[in-house]
Design an enzyme around this catalytic site. Structure first.
Site, PDB file in Angstrom:
ATOM      1  N   TRP A   1       0.874  -1.196   0.000  1.00 59.57           N
ATOM      2  CA  TRP A   1       0.000   0.000   0.000  1.00 59.57           C
ATOM      3  C   TRP A   1       0.902   1.235   0.000  1.00 59.57           C
ATOM      4  O   TRP A   1       2.019   1.168   0.537  1.00 59.57           O
ATOM      5  CB  TRP A   1      -0.878  -0.014   1.262  1.00 59.57           C
ATOM      6  CG  TRP A   1      -2.071   0.898   1.150  1.00 59.57           C
ATOM      7  CD1 TRP A   1      -2.201   2.131   1.705  1.00 59.57           C
ATOM      8  CD2 TRP A   1      -3.276   0.641   0.422  1.00 59.57           C
ATOM      9  NE1 TRP A   1      -3.421   2.669   1.370  1.00 59.57           N
ATOM     10  CE2 TRP A   1      -4.099   1.776   0.579  1.00 59.57           C
ATOM     11  CE3 TRP A   1      -3.743  -0.422  -0.370  1.00 59.57           C
ATOM     12  CZ2 TRP A   1      -5.364   1.878  -0.004  1.00 59.57           C
ATOM     13  CZ3 TRP A   1      -5.003  -0.313  -0.948  1.00 59.57           C
ATOM     14  CH2 TRP A   1      -5.792   0.812  -0.762  1.00 59.57           C
TER      15      TRP A   1
ATOM     16  N   ASP B   1       0.151  11.797  -0.688  1.00 57.02           N
ATOM     17  CA  ASP B   1      -0.758  12.769  -0.068  1.00 57.02           C
ATOM     18  C   ASP B   1      -1.923  12.030   0.599  1.00 57.02           C
ATOM     19  O   ASP B   1      -1.941  10.791   0.669  1.00 57.02           O
ATOM     20  CB  ASP B   1      -1.237  13.807  -1.095  1.00 57.02           C
ATOM     21  CG  ASP B   1      -2.015  13.189  -2.242  1.00 57.02           C
ATOM     22  OD1 ASP B   1      -2.389  11.995  -2.161  1.00 57.02           O
ATOM     23  OD2 ASP B   1      -2.256  13.892  -3.232  1.00 57.02           O
TER      24      ASP B   1
ATOM     25  N   GLU C   1      -3.336   9.365  -1.264  1.00 52.87           N
ATOM     26  CA  GLU C   1      -2.401   8.276  -1.507  1.00 52.87           C
ATOM     27  C   GLU C   1      -1.847   8.323  -2.933  1.00 52.87           C
ATOM     28  O   GLU C   1      -1.675   7.315  -3.602  1.00 52.87           O
ATOM     29  CB  GLU C   1      -3.089   6.934  -1.187  1.00 52.87           C
ATOM     30  CG  GLU C   1      -4.032   7.102   0.011  1.00 52.87           C
ATOM     31  CD  GLU C   1      -4.418   5.863   0.764  1.00 52.87           C
ATOM     32  OE1 GLU C   1      -5.110   5.062   0.169  1.00 52.87           O
ATOM     33  OE2 GLU C   1      -4.024   5.725   1.939  1.00 52.87           O
TER      34      GLU C   1
ATOM     35  N   GLU D   1     -18.551   6.933  -0.062  1.00 49.08           N
ATOM     36  CA  GLU D   1     -17.333   7.746  -0.112  1.00 49.08           C
ATOM     37  C   GLU D   1     -17.514   8.897  -1.106  1.00 49.08           C
ATOM     38  O   GLU D   1     -17.169  10.040  -0.839  1.00 49.08           O
ATOM     39  CB  GLU D   1     -16.167   6.859  -0.556  1.00 49.08           C
ATOM     40  CG  GLU D   1     -14.860   7.591  -0.746  1.00 49.08           C
ATOM     41  CD  GLU D   1     -13.756   6.646  -1.217  1.00 49.08           C
ATOM     42  OE1 GLU D   1     -13.881   6.075  -2.320  1.00 49.08           O
ATOM     43  OE2 GLU D   1     -12.765   6.486  -0.482  1.00 49.08           O
TER      44      GLU D   1
HETATM   45  C1  BGC Z   1      -8.654   7.827   0.319  1.00 44.61           C
HETATM   46  C2  BGC Z   1      -7.989   8.091   1.653  1.00 44.61           C
HETATM   47  C3  BGC Z   1      -8.742   7.366   2.762  1.00 44.61           C
HETATM   48  C4  BGC Z   1      -8.955   5.899   2.434  1.00 44.61           C
HETATM   49  C5  BGC Z   1      -9.850   5.193   3.444  1.00 44.61           C
HETATM   50  C6  BGC Z   1      -8.778   6.335   0.100  1.00 44.61           C
HETATM   51  O1  BGC Z   1      -9.402   6.116  -1.105  1.00 44.61           O
HETATM   52  O2  BGC Z   1      -7.883   8.388  -0.725  1.00 44.61           O
HETATM   53  O3  BGC Z   1      -8.012   9.461   1.929  1.00 44.61           O
HETATM   54  O4  BGC Z   1      -8.029   7.494   3.957  1.00 44.61           O
HETATM   55  O5  BGC Z   1      -9.544   5.785   1.168  1.00 44.61           O
HETATM   56  O6  BGC Z   1     -11.065   5.855   3.601  1.00 44.61           O
END
Ligand code: BGC
Length: 364
Positions: A106, A158, A161, A318
């Site tokens: 990851w 960032d 990710e 999300e």
């Molecule tokens: C996001 C992160 C988040 C993670 C878990 C990822 O897709 O980019 O900001 O921490 O999902 O929610």
């Protein structure tokens, strides 16, 4: 049940017995606890009086730091000897619910979560009056301060990710904000100086055309881009005040480039993840700014929009795949990882925070 109550229930139901919060229970890649997500989830729990839940989360973070503090020691040793450091040697961004590093690869080299955690712990202490935690957790707090103090100006992934070769303004916001908040208890001159140094770096390196930029590229010595996470500079970290002219220009840019007039907020213009839809957490963040700056109507519009994205059981996703920035990628991600994560605990947390802020501001 209204969405506020449903959100609290969903979060409590999905907190493990260890204290960690799963990012999303129905999405394979998110069956871990991210420090970043967890900090805001715990804050939402503190705002609604569920201190036991947030206390347990912070205890879980302490346990994780204790377990992996040897990594920080090794990194510092390598730094002193000017030896090359591998990505995997840094503290991870996410852990199993039990608090172990996950075995699957990851993009883990991310600093923002640890900075945000210092802020979150400070808020927990302020809200509950549990000042004894500063002494009780002093070793682990020190580890994180040392970690951030030594590596804050290294490139990292960032908060989305992405872009590991850049220095990200929102990551710096988390670090400077976290350090300055915890320093309200520690009162260290050294930490104040460090906060000033990071803030000056943001002013000198992370500004273009009068607004804050998404990142600073150390290879070209240039700042570039826009990202809705730049809102973190003011909320909650207060590295800059909402009235700061460069922050105001940044908000105006986010509104122009990333806000859908009849929808929510995108992450950044280049986003291709699930086609680059509108994110619940970021729509909540912009609404937070509207609340703090007295733009009540605009805040309500975003709150209602967020509410419209919940399903019949009150689960928030999300993101929603409307007004996609890169529609050609949507199916690609659905085939790869399945439907968009839902419920996402961080989305619920931001909704709770938002409702609490608007009730407080307008005494509702
Ligand atoms: C996001 C992160 C988040 C993670 C878990 C990822 O897709 O980019 O900001 O921490 O999902 O929610």
């Amino acid at each position: 049940m209204n969405l506020l109550e449903a959100s609290i229930k969903i979060i409590l139901k999905n907190q493990s017995k260890y204290g960690s919060y799963i990012a999303s229970p129905n999405f394979k890649q998110y069956m871990y606890c991210w420090i970043r997500d967890g900090v805001f989830i715990a804050y939402a729990m503190d705002l609604t009086g569920h201190h036991k839940s947030s206390r347990l989360f912070h205890k879980w973070v302490i346990m994780v730091i204790e377990k992996y503090s040897w990594k920080v020691k090794c990194l510092l040793k390598k730094l002193r000897k000017r030896e090359k450091r591998e990505e995997n040697e840094y503290l991870h961004a996410r852990y199993t619910l039990e608090g172990h590093e996950a075995s699957t690869p990851w993009p883990n080299k991310q600093f923002d979560g640890y900075g945000a955690w210092l802020w979150g712990l400070t808020e927990h202490i302020k809200i509950t009056g549990e000042e004894y935690l500063i002494d009780k957790y002093s070793d682990q707090i020190k580890v994180i301060i040392e970690y951030l103090a030594n590596f804050w100006n290294e490139p990292s992934y960032d908060c989305w990710e992405e872009n590991p070769d850049k220095i990200h303004t929102s990551t710096l916001a988390c670090i400077a904000g976290g350090l300055s908040h915890i320093n309200s208890y520690l009162k260290s001159n050294e930490i104040s100086k460090l906060v000033n140094k990071i803030t000056s770096f943001i002013k000198d390196k992370c500004v273009i055309e009068g607004h804050f930029a998404k990142f600073y590229d150390p290879h070209t010595n240039r700042a570039k881009g826009v990202d809705a996470s730049l809102l973190w500079l003011a909320y909650p970290f207060r590295v800059f005040e909402p009235e700061d002219p460069q922050f105001r220009s940044t908000v105006a840019l986010i509104e122009r480039e990333l806000l859908e007039p009849d929808g929510g907020v995108h992450r950044h213009p280049e986003d291709t993840y699930y086609g680059g839809g509108e994110w619940i957490i970021l729509s909540a963040w912009l609404a937070w700014h509207y609340i703090e700056t007295g733009r009540k109507e605009e805040a309500w519009r975003l709150i209602e929009w967020i509410e419209s994205t919940a399903d019949d059981q009150g689960n928030l996703p999300e993101q929603v795949p409307h007004h996609l920035l890169a529609p050609e990628y949507y199916e690609y991600w659905v085939r790869k990882w399945g439907p968009i994560a839902k419920p996402l605990l961080w989305s619920h947390a931001m909704y709770i925070i938002l409702k609490k802020k608007i009730y407080h501001k307008y005494s509702l």
